[in-house]
Design a protein around this motif. Structure first.
Motif, PDB file in Angstrom:
ATOM      1  N   ALA A 187       0.830  -1.206   0.000  1.00  0.00           N
ATOM      2  CA  ALA A 187       0.000   0.000   0.000  1.00  0.00           C
ATOM      3  C   ALA A 187       0.864   1.255   0.000  1.00  0.00           C
ATOM      4  O   ALA A 187       0.551   2.244  -0.669  1.00  0.00           O
ATOM      5  CB  ALA A 187      -0.917  -0.013   1.225  1.00  0.00           C
ATOM      6  N   ARG A 188       1.960   1.221   0.750  1.00  0.00           N
ATOM      7  CA  ARG A 188       2.862   2.379   0.826  1.00  0.00           C
ATOM      8  C   ARG A 188       3.468   2.672  -0.552  1.00  0.00           C
ATOM      9  O   ARG A 188       3.583   3.844  -0.956  1.00  0.00           O
ATOM     10  CB  ARG A 188       3.957   2.111   1.853  1.00  0.00           C
ATOM     11  CG  ARG A 188       4.929   3.279   2.048  1.00  0.00           C
ATOM     12  CD  ARG A 188       5.900   3.028   3.191  1.00  0.00           C
ATOM     13  NE  ARG A 188       5.195   3.017   4.481  1.00  0.00           N
ATOM     14  CZ  ARG A 188       4.970   1.915   5.199  1.00  0.00           C
ATOM     15  NH1 ARG A 188       5.413   0.730   4.779  1.00  0.00           N
ATOM     16  NH2 ARG A 188       4.307   1.989   6.348  1.00  0.00           N
ATOM     17  N   GLN A 189       3.840   1.651  -1.255  1.00  0.00           N
ATOM     18  CA  GLN A 189       4.422   1.844  -2.586  1.00  0.00           C
ATOM     19  C   GLN A 189       3.398   2.449  -3.548  1.00  0.00           C
ATOM     20  O   GLN A 189       3.734   3.323  -4.360  1.00  0.00           O
ATOM     21  CB  GLN A 189       4.938   0.507  -3.124  1.00  0.00           C
ATOM     22  CG  GLN A 189       6.159  -0.016  -2.384  1.00  0.00           C
ATOM     23  CD  GLN A 189       6.607  -1.383  -2.869  1.00  0.00           C
ATOM     24  OE1 GLN A 189       6.088  -1.916  -3.847  1.00  0.00           O
ATOM     25  NE2 GLN A 189       7.578  -1.976  -2.172  1.00  0.00           N
ATOM     26  N   GLU A 190       2.140   1.999  -3.453  1.00  0.00           N
ATOM     27  CA  GLU A 190       1.108   2.571  -4.322  1.00  0.00           C
ATOM     28  C   GLU A 190       0.908   4.052  -4.012  1.00  0.00           C
ATOM     29  O   GLU A 190       0.869   4.889  -4.923  1.00  0.00           O
ATOM     30  CB  GLU A 190      -0.216   1.827  -4.133  1.00  0.00           C
ATOM     31  CG  GLU A 190      -1.353   2.442  -4.964  1.00  0.00           C
ATOM     32  CD  GLU A 190      -2.712   1.856  -4.623  1.00  0.00           C
ATOM     33  OE1 GLU A 190      -3.297   1.198  -5.503  1.00  0.00           O
ATOM     34  OE2 GLU A 190      -3.187   2.082  -3.496  1.00  0.00           O
ATOM     35  N   VAL A 191       0.792   4.384  -2.730  1.00  0.00           N
ATOM     36  CA  VAL A 191       0.560   5.767  -2.317  1.00  0.00           C
ATOM     37  C   VAL A 191       1.723   6.652  -2.765  1.00  0.00           C
ATOM     38  O   VAL A 191       1.517   7.753  -3.302  1.00  0.00           O
ATOM     39  CB  VAL A 191       0.373   5.841  -0.790  1.00  0.00           C
ATOM     40  CG1 VAL A 191       0.460   7.285  -0.304  1.00  0.00           C
ATOM     41  CG2 VAL A 191      -0.962   5.223  -0.386  1.00  0.00           C
ATOM     42  N   THR A 192       2.947   6.189  -2.564  1.00  0.00           N
ATOM     43  CA  THR A 192       4.125   6.970  -2.938  1.00  0.00           C
ATOM     44  C   THR A 192       4.184   7.205  -4.441  1.00  0.00           C
ATOM     45  O   THR A 192       4.516   8.306  -4.907  1.00  0.00           O
ATOM     46  CB  THR A 192       5.404   6.259  -2.459  1.00  0.00           C
ATOM     47  OG1 THR A 192       5.368   6.144  -1.040  1.00  0.00           O
ATOM     48  CG2 THR A 192       6.647   7.049  -2.873  1.00  0.00           C
ATOM     49  N   SER A 193       3.836   6.199  -5.209  1.00  0.00           N
ATOM     50  CA  SER A 193       3.886   6.333  -6.674  1.00  0.00           C
ATOM     51  C   SER A 193       2.879   7.365  -7.178  1.00  0.00           C
ATOM     52  O   SER A 193       3.107   8.000  -8.219  1.00  0.00           O
ATOM     53  CB  SER A 193       3.619   4.982  -7.340  1.00  0.00           C
ATOM     54  OG  SER A 193       2.284   4.562  -7.128  1.00  0.00           O
ATOM     55  N   ILE A 194       1.787   7.544  -6.441  1.00  0.00           N
ATOM     56  CA  ILE A 194       0.754   8.501  -6.864  1.00  0.00           C
ATOM     57  C   ILE A 194       1.047   9.901  -6.333  1.00  0.00           C
ATOM     58  O   ILE A 194       0.939  10.888  -7.065  1.00  0.00           O
ATOM     59  CB  ILE A 194      -0.634   8.022  -6.391  1.00  0.00           C
ATOM     60  CG1 ILE A 194      -1.013   6.735  -7.136  1.00  0.00           C
ATOM     61  CG2 ILE A 194      -1.696   9.103  -6.594  1.00  0.00           C
ATOM     62  CD1 ILE A 194      -2.223   6.027  -6.575  1.00  0.00           C
ATOM     63  N   LEU A 195       1.471   9.998  -5.075  1.00  0.00           N
ATOM     64  CA  LEU A 195       1.722  11.315  -4.484  1.00  0.00           C
ATOM     65  C   LEU A 195       3.088  11.870  -4.869  1.00  0.00           C
ATOM     66  O   LEU A 195       3.271  13.093  -4.896  1.00  0.00           O
ATOM     67  CB  LEU A 195       1.603  11.235  -2.961  1.00  0.00           C
ATOM     68  CG  LEU A 195       0.226  10.842  -2.394  1.00  0.00           C
ATOM     69  CD1 LEU A 195       0.250  10.906  -0.880  1.00  0.00           C
ATOM     70  CD2 LEU A 195      -0.855  11.742  -2.959  1.00  0.00           C
ATOM     71  N   CYS A 196       4.048  10.995  -5.132  1.00  0.00           N
ATOM     72  CA  CYS A 196       5.412  11.429  -5.494  1.00  0.00           C
ATOM     73  C   CYS A 196       5.854  10.684  -6.752  1.00  0.00           C
ATOM     74  O   CYS A 196       6.738   9.806  -6.703  1.00  0.00           O
ATOM     75  CB  CYS A 196       6.382  11.157  -4.352  1.00  0.00           C
ATOM     76  SG  CYS A 196       5.899  11.887  -2.788  1.00  0.00           S
ATOM     77  N   ASN A 250       7.749  11.342  -9.143  1.00  0.00           N
ATOM     78  CA  ASN A 250       9.140  11.540  -9.562  1.00  0.00           C
ATOM     79  C   ASN A 250      10.134  10.915  -8.583  1.00  0.00           C
ATOM     80  O   ASN A 250      11.324  11.209  -8.628  1.00  0.00           O
ATOM     81  CB  ASN A 250       9.442  13.028  -9.714  1.00  0.00           C
ATOM     82  CG  ASN A 250       8.572  13.674 -10.786  1.00  0.00           C
ATOM     83  OD1 ASN A 250       8.318  13.055 -11.818  1.00  0.00           O
ATOM     84  ND2 ASN A 250       8.108  14.884 -10.535  1.00  0.00           N
ATOM     85  N   GLY A 251       9.634  10.073  -7.713  1.00  0.00           N
ATOM     86  CA  GLY A 251      10.511   9.450  -6.724  1.00  0.00           C
ATOM     87  C   GLY A 251      10.104   9.845  -5.322  1.00  0.00           C
ATOM     88  O   GLY A 251       9.469  10.888  -5.108  1.00  0.00           O
ATOM     89  N   GLU A 252      10.470   9.027  -4.331  1.00  0.00           N
ATOM     90  CA  GLU A 252      10.068   9.288  -2.941  1.00  0.00           C
ATOM     91  C   GLU A 252      10.702  10.572  -2.434  1.00  0.00           C
ATOM     92  O   GLU A 252      11.900  10.795  -2.547  1.00  0.00           O
ATOM     93  CB  GLU A 252      10.453   8.127  -2.044  1.00  0.00           C
ATOM     94  CG  GLU A 252      10.061   8.341  -0.600  1.00  0.00           C
ATOM     95  CD  GLU A 252       9.961   7.040   0.167  1.00  0.00           C
ATOM     96  OE1 GLU A 252       9.928   7.107   1.399  1.00  0.00           O
ATOM     97  OE2 GLU A 252       9.909   5.983  -0.463  1.00  0.00           O
ATOM     98  N   GLU A 253       9.853  11.423  -1.858  1.00  0.00           N
ATOM     99  CA  GLU A 253      10.317  12.686  -1.317  1.00  0.00           C
ATOM    100  C   GLU A 253      10.018  12.716   0.177  1.00  0.00           C
ATOM    101  O   GLU A 253       8.917  12.389   0.607  1.00  0.00           O
ATOM    102  CB  GLU A 253       9.614  13.860  -2.014  1.00  0.00           C
ATOM    103  CG  GLU A 253       9.853  13.879  -3.527  1.00  0.00           C
ATOM    104  CD  GLU A 253       9.053  14.975  -4.208  1.00  0.00           C
ATOM    105  OE1 GLU A 253       8.752  15.978  -3.538  1.00  0.00           O
ATOM    106  OE2 GLU A 253       8.737  14.827  -5.387  1.00  0.00           O
ATOM    107  N   LYS A 254      11.009  13.117   0.966  1.00  0.00           N
ATOM    108  CA  LYS A 254      10.853  13.145   2.424  1.00  0.00           C
ATOM    109  C   LYS A 254      10.192  14.453   2.853  1.00  0.00           C
ATOM    110  O   LYS A 254      10.809  15.314   3.470  1.00  0.00           O
ATOM    111  CB  LYS A 254      12.231  13.004   3.090  1.00  0.00           C
ATOM    112  CG  LYS A 254      12.977  11.732   2.726  1.00  0.00           C
ATOM    113  CD  LYS A 254      12.334  10.501   3.350  1.00  0.00           C
ATOM    114  CE  LYS A 254      13.162   9.263   3.090  1.00  0.00           C
ATOM    115  NZ  LYS A 254      12.570   8.055   3.715  1.00  0.00           N
TER     116      LYS A 254
END
Length: 533
Positions: A366-375, A377-381
């Motif tokens: 689920a975290r990977q899906e959310v990150t791919s949609i919200l970020c 261009n890559g994971e942003e802290k």
């Protein structure tokens, strides 16, 4: 005393006194020629009437005895004496009665003997045929604590024309109001508070209590524009008042025996204090309504409808001539919105977090899906709050939410039972007119004749074309009761900020432990959180 007199008068009206006098003169008069004998016989007759009354209340009616039933004493023991969690009651009392064909049983509760249905086709009939299954008249519970909170004229309890009057104002408001921005800002306040109160990267807390604070702030702001400040201030005055009110709703003695509220509350000093707390809370709501009415006379139509609170939207519709509700009717609807938006969503979020803690692989997916949609261009802290459109892209997260609502939904059964307006047949079972019928949502969602391996948490059953879709044409097998949009926002931002798990030796290691009242709640759900940034 008045109750005793009413009971005596009721039974007296059922007696054929002419026949009784004949019988008395023939068989009994010679044995009652002294005062002592007459007293003894009178006491015996009184005890017989009392025993008859108890028997009638604790034994299923003759016209319903063809339906499997749970005994009166088992119901009392599980709910009020032992206070077993809902899951234990289901496994011990309910599941053995859910056969493949009918999936219904009879059980006693505060309403009397009620037929509980847990079969998709029967559930669909009860929901869709409102002319045959109108809502039960709740006016007989007037004077109870809960009735004072939601009133007798609200969108949940009413039928026909009166229901349409409420729905006419509320329905457009629900459709226009989708305050995703508000959900996100409230979540951001929550994380700021957690970071402030917990030094280091790891901390443990009662997540159920935390969600009660968060959802109270949200329903206050989204429902009628009032901020309880319970996230930023755990000792918020209105948070304390509302907590005391909700706890008082859950007391089994008053739930099962409403007459104690109606006639004998003076015997319970703590109950009197609970009424004073509720009155204080209700006075606050009345003040909010009065203030809204004054403000809207000067500012109707201004602002973004999607972010307006429900009360504002309803009053704006009223000002446009689309309908009108009295202040008491608005108060009743606000009470229902509180239950639907606070208590149910708090538990729904707690259940979702619990299952993600138990299944780290599902949590990470689920975290990977959310990150791919919200970020993309890559994971942003950094904080990224989802938009309304982005929440619709959370396909897997949505499956998780739906499965959590199935296996541990927020509401055990319908708040308001239905009654049969005529003789009816449900799943080949005859149910006579004037029988109370209730949809037992928990039983439906755990029915092994409906769902494959129902005790297993499996979000994939809600994937496109999977089990849930396959069942969609066969009645109603899934009956959710919560705000899905709010859950998408909170869970997506939680997944970005933290990972989490259950502590070692958690009492919830096998299953989530809940109360056993109509609205579910988790008991001391301790969860360990680990900051990601």
């Amino acid at each position: 005393m008045s109750q005793i007199i009413d009971t005596v008068n009721r039974y007296a009206g059922m007696i054929d006194w002419s026949a009784f006098n004949t019988w008395y003169a023939r068989y009994l008069e010679k044995y009652t020629n002294t005062k002592g004998k007459r007293i003894t016989i009178g006491v015996a007759i009184a005890l017989t009437l009392v025993c008859r009354s108890i028997y009638r209340r604790t034994t299923p009616p003759k016209n319903l005895r063809h339906i499997p039933h749970i005994t009166f004493w088992d119901s009392i023991n599980h709910f009020m004496v032992q206070k077993f969690p809902t899951s234990d009651t289901f496994k011990t009392l309910h599941r053995p009665l859910l056969n493949a064909k009918e999936s219904m049983y009879l059980r006693w509760d505060r309403n009397g003997w009620v037929v509980h249905v847990a079969h998709p086709e029967a559930v669909k009939q009860v929901f869709m045929k409102s002319d045959i299954f109108p809502k039960m008249d709740e006016s007989r519970f007037a004077g109870t604590l809960f009735a004072r909170f939601v009133g007798s004229s609200n969108i949940l309890f009413l039928n026909g024309h009166e229901w349409k009057k409420h729905r006419k104002l509320a329905n457009p408001a629900f459709h226009r109001s989708m305050p995703v921005k508000l959900f996100g800002e409230s979540a951001r306040d929550l994380y700021a508070m957690l970071d402030k109160d917990n030094e280091g990267s790891n901390f443990t807390l009662d997540f159920g209590r935390l969600m009660e604070r968060y959802t109270l702030d949200v329903i206050g702001r989204a429902g009628f524009g009032f901020n309880f400040n319970s996230v930023t201030d755990e000792n918020s005055e209105w948070k304390k008042v509302y907590d005391e009110v909700t706890v008082s709703f859950r007391k089994p003695l008053f739930i099962l025996f409403p007459i104690l509220d109606q006639k004998f509350r003076w015997l319970f000093p703590t109950r009197l204090q609970e009424y004073r707390n509720l009155n204080k809370f209700m006075d606050m709501l009345r003040g909010v309504i009065d203030h809204k009415r004054r403000v809207l006379k000067e500012s109707i139509g201004n602002g973004d409808d999607a972010e307006k609170d429900l009360l504002t939207l309803m009053l704006e519709s009223e000002n446009r001539g689309e309908g009108i509700l009295t202040d008491d009717e608005l108060m009743g609807d606000l009470g229902i919105f509180f239950i639907a938006g606070h208590d149910t969503t708090a538990f729904a979020l707690s259940a979702a977090i619990y299952y993600l803690a138990k299944h780290p692989e599902i949590q990470e997916k689920a975290r990977q899906e959310v990150t791919s949609i919200l970020c993309p261009n890559g994971e942003e802290k950094r904080d990224v709050l989802p938009t309304a459109e982005q929440t619709k892209e959370f396909v897997y997260l949505n499956q998780i939410i739906k499965e959590a609502l199935r296996i541990n939904g927020s509401v055990v059964s319908l708040v308001t039972p239905r009654h049969t307006a005529a003789d009816v047949t449900l799943n080949n079972v005859f149910i006579p007119k004037d029988t109370l019928v209730n949809v037992n949502i928990y039983d439906l969602h755990h029915n092994p004749n409906v769902w494959d391996d129902p005790e297993t948490f499996n979000p994939d059953r809600f994937a496109a074309g999977a089990e849930a879709d396959q069942k969609a044409g066969g009645g109603m097998s899934w009956v959710p009761f919560s705000n899905l949009a709010e859950q998408r926002v909170v869970l997506s931002t939680l997944l970005r900020h933290y990972t989490w798990n259950l502590p070692e030796n958690s009492p919830h290691s096998k299953e989530i432990i809940t109360g056993n009242t109509l609205i579910m709640f988790a008991k001391n759900l301790q969860v360990q959180f680990h900051k990601r940034f």
